[in-house]
Design a protein around this motif. Structure first.
Motif, PDB file in Angstrom:
ATOM      1  N   TYR A 172       2.155  32.292 -24.730  1.00  0.00           N
ATOM      2  CA  TYR A 172       1.553  31.649 -25.888  1.00  0.00           C
ATOM      3  C   TYR A 172       1.506  32.649 -27.036  1.00  0.00           C
ATOM      4  O   TYR A 172       1.030  33.778 -26.868  1.00  0.00           O
ATOM      5  CB  TYR A 172       0.148  31.137 -25.563  1.00  0.00           C
ATOM      6  N   CYS A 225      -4.653  32.131 -28.625  1.00  0.00           N
ATOM      7  CA  CYS A 225      -5.590  32.279 -27.511  1.00  0.00           C
ATOM      8  C   CYS A 225      -6.938  32.706 -28.087  1.00  0.00           C
ATOM      9  O   CYS A 225      -7.037  33.746 -28.738  1.00  0.00           O
ATOM     10  CB  CYS A 225      -5.091  33.313 -26.510  1.00  0.00           C
ATOM     11  N   GLU A 273      -9.120  30.707 -16.546  1.00  0.00           N
ATOM     12  CA  GLU A 273      -9.042  29.578 -17.474  1.00  0.00           C
ATOM     13  C   GLU A 273      -8.843  30.173 -18.862  1.00  0.00           C
ATOM     14  O   GLU A 273      -9.681  30.927 -19.356  1.00  0.00           O
ATOM     15  CB  GLU A 273     -10.312  28.729 -17.449  1.00  0.00           C
ATOM     16  N   PHE A 304      -8.309  29.747 -22.848  1.00  0.00           N
ATOM     17  CA  PHE A 304      -8.644  28.801 -23.912  1.00  0.00           C
ATOM     18  C   PHE A 304      -7.680  28.987 -25.087  1.00  0.00           C
ATOM     19  O   PHE A 304      -7.490  30.106 -25.588  1.00  0.00           O
ATOM     20  CB  PHE A 304     -10.093  29.004 -24.359  1.00  0.00           C
ATOM     21  N   LYS A 319      -5.705  27.249 -28.790  1.00  0.00           N
ATOM     22  CA  LYS A 319      -5.844  26.366 -29.951  1.00  0.00           C
ATOM     23  C   LYS A 319      -4.489  26.180 -30.600  1.00  0.00           C
ATOM     24  O   LYS A 319      -3.818  27.154 -30.950  1.00  0.00           O
ATOM     25  CB  LYS A 319      -6.824  26.963 -30.961  1.00  0.00           C
ATOM     26  N   ASP A 320      -4.083  24.929 -30.739  1.00  0.00           N
ATOM     27  CA  ASP A 320      -2.835  24.597 -31.416  1.00  0.00           C
ATOM     28  C   ASP A 320      -3.066  24.741 -32.924  1.00  0.00           C
ATOM     29  O   ASP A 320      -3.850  23.990 -33.520  1.00  0.00           O
ATOM     30  CB  ASP A 320      -2.420  23.164 -31.079  1.00  0.00           C
ATOM     31  N   ILE A 329      -6.007  21.237 -32.370  1.00  0.00           N
ATOM     32  CA  ILE A 329      -6.580  20.819 -31.088  1.00  0.00           C
ATOM     33  C   ILE A 329      -6.794  22.034 -30.179  1.00  0.00           C
ATOM     34  O   ILE A 329      -5.918  22.876 -30.032  1.00  0.00           O
ATOM     35  CB  ILE A 329      -5.664  19.796 -30.388  1.00  0.00           C
ATOM     36  N   GLY A 330      -7.974  22.103 -29.562  1.00  0.00           N
ATOM     37  CA  GLY A 330      -8.274  23.151 -28.605  1.00  0.00           C
ATOM     38  C   GLY A 330      -8.188  22.620 -27.184  1.00  0.00           C
ATOM     39  O   GLY A 330      -8.537  21.462 -26.926  1.00  0.00           O
ATOM     40  N   TYR A 331      -7.745  23.446 -26.258  1.00  0.00           N
ATOM     41  CA  TYR A 331      -7.618  23.031 -24.853  1.00  0.00           C
ATOM     42  C   TYR A 331      -7.576  24.279 -23.982  1.00  0.00           C
ATOM     43  O   TYR A 331      -7.620  25.415 -24.485  1.00  0.00           O
ATOM     44  CB  TYR A 331      -6.375  22.180 -24.646  1.00  0.00           C
ATOM     45  N   SER A 332      -7.508  24.097 -22.677  1.00  0.00           N
ATOM     46  CA  SER A 332      -7.440  25.243 -21.773  1.00  0.00           C
ATOM     47  C   SER A 332      -6.381  25.017 -20.705  1.00  0.00           C
ATOM     48  O   SER A 332      -6.023  23.871 -20.408  1.00  0.00           O
ATOM     49  CB  SER A 332      -8.798  25.504 -21.119  1.00  0.00           C
ATOM     50  N   ARG A 333      -5.893  26.100 -20.154  1.00  0.00           N
ATOM     51  CA  ARG A 333      -4.918  26.080 -19.056  1.00  0.00           C
ATOM     52  C   ARG A 333      -5.345  27.112 -18.016  1.00  0.00           C
ATOM     53  O   ARG A 333      -5.964  28.125 -18.357  1.00  0.00           O
ATOM     54  CB  ARG A 333      -3.510  26.395 -19.567  1.00  0.00           C
TER      55      ARG A 333
END
Length: 554
Positions: free
Chosen positions: A39, A109, A122, A124, A126-127, A132-136
């Motif tokens: 990322y 990140c 996990e 965290f 952010k696009d 949009i924020g999300y986690s992988r």
């Protein structure tokens, strides 16, 4: 998460600069490990060479060394290349080794958290395009954000009132023309030395505010001829030997920073050489401001990109003062000199000692990495790579890994090699599921490094980016670049706590070696098996006689 996802081994890498590219190459082409994603907050690969696009930006280390060992480039246009050519080399490397499909650009990140119950990070994200924020989730988390990635913002009185254009060299606004404009440059490091002569070619006035001097050295820059490129392309051993000679020469010059009789003699000679060079180039009225009072190496040396010559131009002026205030139209220096400017350039460097800024990384005990480092009086990591309380986390180009006078790409590759051997390989082989460095070992190796650094010129009386807010040098490696390679070549397994794994790990390790070995070696092994089959007369019986062979060849 599903049970299968919890057990799978995968990795997330933050940063698609040189360190991230080197890690991706090793994982993909030497470990045959494909389950990783990169990322990158910028809109493409290249790291600092994508971020820094200011006029005159380039590298002060010869390009045949400032390149990847796995992708030598015979086509460099000159000895010391500029940013566009270096960025193109990074782009070409990513495409050549099929790494681009692993990269997600324009994704920042913001932090990460370790979940002990599932042995996963996990992460965290952010696009930056959609917001949009999300986690992988991933088994392994690698920070490859680099040191020259987060600009050092400075605060001057009245900055918010300035009506003209103001930007940091790492946030260059290419929509703003500096042709026939009055320009101020604040700072006196490498970026300032590059941007001043570049802007002076078009600007009507360039005035630089610099409170201290710098040790400048000559920067000869040989243009590579077509014959040079032909020899480098068709005699690969010559290119390897050239790269080695540049490395050894740079490493030898590092001795000028050490408190040895040899180092002291070399430092005095280099200071004399630099002093004479400055006096041969710069106007005499500037000598007292440019020639430093601190020892050579206390700040990073500058190999002159034409800066000293530019000081002889009528449209260039050095103001050896700080900033009292920034007004609506310009700058008031610390002695009260007022000037108006159309553009103010902040050549104030980067937050080098603030590693992993601004990510918020939460470890196994719930504490953040930055909180833990604050308690340690600055960033620290075992061999610059591992931090206790943060399992399965590797930091590339981490604390105390910066080579004093050598290639940052060499340091990156050395640390990547260490992370591959000490983290990825054990987890792939299932020798462990979780690896974490012991706190005691992290602490006493860090103390030993700082004891060595206290005797070097890095601890001299000057302001530099090595020293953090607690007075510790969290950047520099205290020895030669090759000593870092020696130190990290063989992992010391007693330094780690491990959790999980299987007693059958030798079989997994053997299978990995078989699947990643060179084709010729594979052929020889299979010929040996065929010979054994002929000897035994029955393949099935032969396989059955050697426990684990059918598993390895599956």
């Amino acid at each position: 998460m599903s049970a299968r996802a919890t057990k799978s081994l995968d990795a997330i890498i933050i940063g698609a600069g040189p360190a991230g590219i080197a890690m991706a190459y090793r994982l993909k082409h030497e470990l045959n490990f494909q389950d990783f994603l990169i990322y990158e907050k910028l809109d493409g690969v290249g790291g600092t060479w994508r971020l820094n696009t200011y006029p005159g930006c380039g590298c002060d280390l010869k390009s045949h060394l400032y390149s990847f060992s796995f992708n030598p480039n015979p086509n460099w246009s000159k000895q010391l290349c500029e940013q566009p050519e270096i960025l193109q080399y990074m782009e070409d490397t990513v495409d050549k080794f099929d790494i681009r499909k692993h990269v997600h650009s324009s994704i920042e990140c913001t932090g990460a958290k370790w979940h002990t119950e599932i042995s996963k990070w996990e992460v965290f994200l952010k696009d930056l395009q959609s917001g949009i924020g999300y986690s992988r989730f991933a088994s392994i988390f690698v920070s490859a954000v680099g040191a020259i990635s987060f600009p050092r913002d400075v605060k001057f009185s009245g900055m918010e009132n300035y009506k003209g254009h103001m930007f940091h060299t790492a946030r260059w606004d290419h929509s703003v023309s500096y042709k026939n404009k009055r320009v101020a440059v604040i700072g006196n490091g490498c970026s300032a030395a590059q941007v001043v002569p570049a802007m002076a070619q078009k600007a009507s006035i360039v005035k630089q505010y610099a409170r201290s001097g710098q040790w400048f050295h000559d920067r000869p820059n040989h243009m590579n001829t077509e014959f040079d490129k032909f020899v480098l392309r068709w005699v690969p051993l010559y290119q390897r030997l050239l790269r080695l000679s540049i490395f050894l020469e740079a490493d030898e010059e590092t001795t000028t920073y050490f408190p040895t009789p040899k180092g002291a003699r070399a430092r005095i000679a280099k200071e004399k050489e630099s002093r004479e060079y400055i006096q041969s180039k710069a106007p005499e009225n500037y000598w007292q401001y440019i020639i430093p009072k601190f020892p050579l190496g206390c700040k990073r040396r500058i190999f002159d990109p034409g800066y000293l010559d530019s000081l002889t131009q009528q449209n260039v002026e050095l103001i050896p003062e700080g900033i009292m205030e920034i007004t609506e139209t310009g700058i008031i220096s610390s002695s009260g000199i007022k000037d108006d400017y159309d553009i103010i350039v902040l050549a104030t460097g980067f937050q080098v000692s603030e590693f992993l800024t601004p990510m918020d990384i939460i470890g196994a005990n719930g504490r953040s990495l930055h909180q833990q480092w604050t308690e340690c009086r600055g960033a620290q990591a075992y061999l610059g790579t591992y931090v206790h309380n943060f399992p399965n986390l590797a930091i590339l180009f981490g604390p105390n890994t910066f080579p004093a006078n050598n290639s940052a790409l060499f340091a990156c590759e050395t640390q990547v090699d260490y992370a591959i051997k000490s983290l990825f390989t054990p987890l792939i082989d299932r020798w462990a599921d979780v690896l974490e460095v012991k706190q005691t070992i992290e602490d006493y190796t860090t103390n030993a490094i700082h004891k060595q650094l206290n005797n070097t010129v890095f601890a001299g009386d000057c302001s530099n980016w090595y020293i953090g807010k607690f007075g510790r040098n969290a950047a520099s490696w205290p020895g030669l670049a090759r000593s870092f390679w020696f130190t990290t070549y063989f992992p010391d397994w007693s330094a780690f706590n491990r959790v999980g794994g299987t007693k059958f790990w030798p079989l997994y390790a053997a299978r990995r070696r078989l699947t990643t070995m060179k084709p010729l070696t594979k052929v020889l092994i299979y010929l040996g098996i065929v010979a054994a089959v002929v000897h035994y007369g029955d393949y099935e019986k032969y396989v059955a006689k050697i426990p684990g062979l059918s598993f390895l060849l599956a």
